[in-house]
Write a protein that holds these residues in place. Structure first.
Motif, PDB file in Angstrom:
ATOM      1  N   UNK A 225      35.301  50.543  45.344  1.00  0.00           N
ATOM      2  CA  UNK A 225      35.228  49.101  45.130  1.00  0.00           C
ATOM      3  C   UNK A 225      34.441  48.421  46.242  1.00  0.00           C
ATOM      4  N   UNK A 226      33.784  47.331  45.885  1.00  0.00           N
ATOM      5  CA  UNK A 226      33.055  46.537  46.869  1.00  0.00           C
ATOM      6  C   UNK A 226      34.026  45.627  47.609  1.00  0.00           C
ATOM      7  N   UNK A 227      33.719  45.294  48.857  1.00  0.00           N
ATOM      8  CA  UNK A 227      34.503  44.261  49.543  1.00  0.00           C
ATOM      9  C   UNK A 227      34.451  42.978  48.721  1.00  0.00           C
ATOM     10  N   UNK A 228      35.532  42.189  48.785  1.00  0.00           N
ATOM     11  CA  UNK A 228      35.560  40.993  47.957  1.00  0.00           C
ATOM     12  C   UNK A 228      36.344  39.859  48.603  1.00  0.00           C
ATOM     13  N   UNK A 229      36.128  38.688  48.038  1.00  0.00           N
ATOM     14  CA  UNK A 229      36.870  37.485  48.403  1.00  0.00           C
ATOM     15  C   UNK A 229      37.806  37.205  47.247  1.00  0.00           C
ATOM     16  N   UNK A 230      39.085  37.065  47.533  1.00  0.00           N
ATOM     17  CA  UNK A 230      40.055  36.692  46.510  1.00  0.00           C
ATOM     18  C   UNK A 230      40.247  35.179  46.602  1.00  0.00           C
ATOM     19  N   UNK A 231      39.901  34.487  45.533  1.00  0.00           N
ATOM     20  CA  UNK A 231      39.939  33.027  45.499  1.00  0.00           C
ATOM     21  C   UNK A 231      41.159  32.583  44.706  1.00  0.00           C
TER      22      UNK A 231
ATOM     23  N   UNK B 276      46.980  28.107  40.838  1.00  0.00           N
ATOM     24  CA  UNK B 276      47.472  29.444  41.212  1.00  0.00           C
ATOM     25  C   UNK B 276      46.760  30.599  40.515  1.00  0.00           C
ATOM     26  N   UNK B 277      45.724  30.325  39.723  1.00  0.00           N
ATOM     27  CA  UNK B 277      44.939  31.418  39.151  1.00  0.00           C
ATOM     28  C   UNK B 277      44.007  31.963  40.232  1.00  0.00           C
ATOM     29  N   UNK B 278      43.678  33.224  40.106  1.00  0.00           N
ATOM     30  CA  UNK B 278      42.826  33.872  41.111  1.00  0.00           C
ATOM     31  C   UNK B 278      41.674  34.606  40.436  1.00  0.00           C
ATOM     32  N   UNK B 279      40.641  34.840  41.214  1.00  0.00           N
ATOM     33  CA  UNK B 279      39.533  35.694  40.785  1.00  0.00           C
ATOM     34  C   UNK B 279      38.868  36.275  42.026  1.00  0.00           C
ATOM     35  N   UNK B 280      38.113  37.351  41.802  1.00  0.00           N
ATOM     36  CA  UNK B 280      37.442  38.055  42.893  1.00  0.00           C
ATOM     37  C   UNK B 280      35.946  37.787  42.863  1.00  0.00           C
ATOM     38  N   UNK B 281      35.382  37.698  44.055  1.00  0.00           N
ATOM     39  CA  UNK B 281      33.943  37.536  44.228  1.00  0.00           C
ATOM     40  C   UNK B 281      33.497  38.640  45.189  1.00  0.00           C
ATOM     41  N   UNK B 282      32.701  39.574  44.683  1.00  0.00           N
ATOM     42  CA  UNK B 282      32.316  40.768  45.450  1.00  0.00           C
ATOM     43  C   UNK B 282      31.011  40.579  46.209  1.00  0.00           C
TER      44      UNK B 282
END
Length: 158
Positions: free
Chosen positions: A117-123, A128-134
């Motif tokens: 997996x790539x490093x990511x930012x968890x937003x 309270x919903x989340x998503x990842x930005x790699x």
């Protein structure tokens, strides 16, 4: 043709295939790096705008794609952070996310995401919903990118 000649021919083909596979793999990995938004083409920008995650008054600061830009992308602008994945075979599996900085309550950075997996930012958004930005590449560049996102978020979350 004797056995020795045939063996040499087979070895040369095997070696050529190995070199080609290595070169293609290197090119695929080398092409996927964190880039400036200025490096995106007008066509790239139009496609991202069509997804509804980029407005005319925004400029992409950093961009990363783990595949092809028209299929997958991760970026941040002066106003938001976003990611998209467009499934080439099934539109119901498309995953398009963005959040304006003022709608984000938490940002976590994961720099060691494992081998696959790539490093990511968890937003995390206010709802309270989340998503990842790699973002992947050299460790120093990843760290710098994460710090820049957090700095922009902190200055815009008022």
């Amino acid at each position: 043709m004797n056995r020795k000649t045939c063996f040499n021919c087979g070895f040369k083909q095997w070696l050529t295939i190995k070199i080609l596979i290595g070169a293609i793999s290197f090119l695929l990995i080398a092409c996927n790096k964190i880039t400036s938004g200025n490096d995106l083409t007008e066509s790239d920008i139009k496609k991202i705008k069509k997804l509804g995650i980029l407005n005319d008054n925004e400029g992409i600061i950093k961009f990363y794609s783990e595949y092809k830009k028209n299929v997958a992308g991760n970026f941040f602008t002066n106003k938001r952070i976003a990611s998209y994945w467009k499934d080439e075979n099934n539109k119901t599996k498309d995953n398009i996310n963005s959040a304006f900085y003022q709608d984000i309550i938490r940002i976590d950075t994961i720099t060691n995401a494992g081998a696959s997996f790539s490093p990511y930012i968890n937003v995390m958004r206010k709802d309270s919903t989340t998503f990842k930005v790699c973002f992947d590449g050299e460790k120093a560049e990843i760290r710098k990118t994460f710090e820049e996102v957090i700095s922009i978020w902190k200055s815009n979350k008022k």
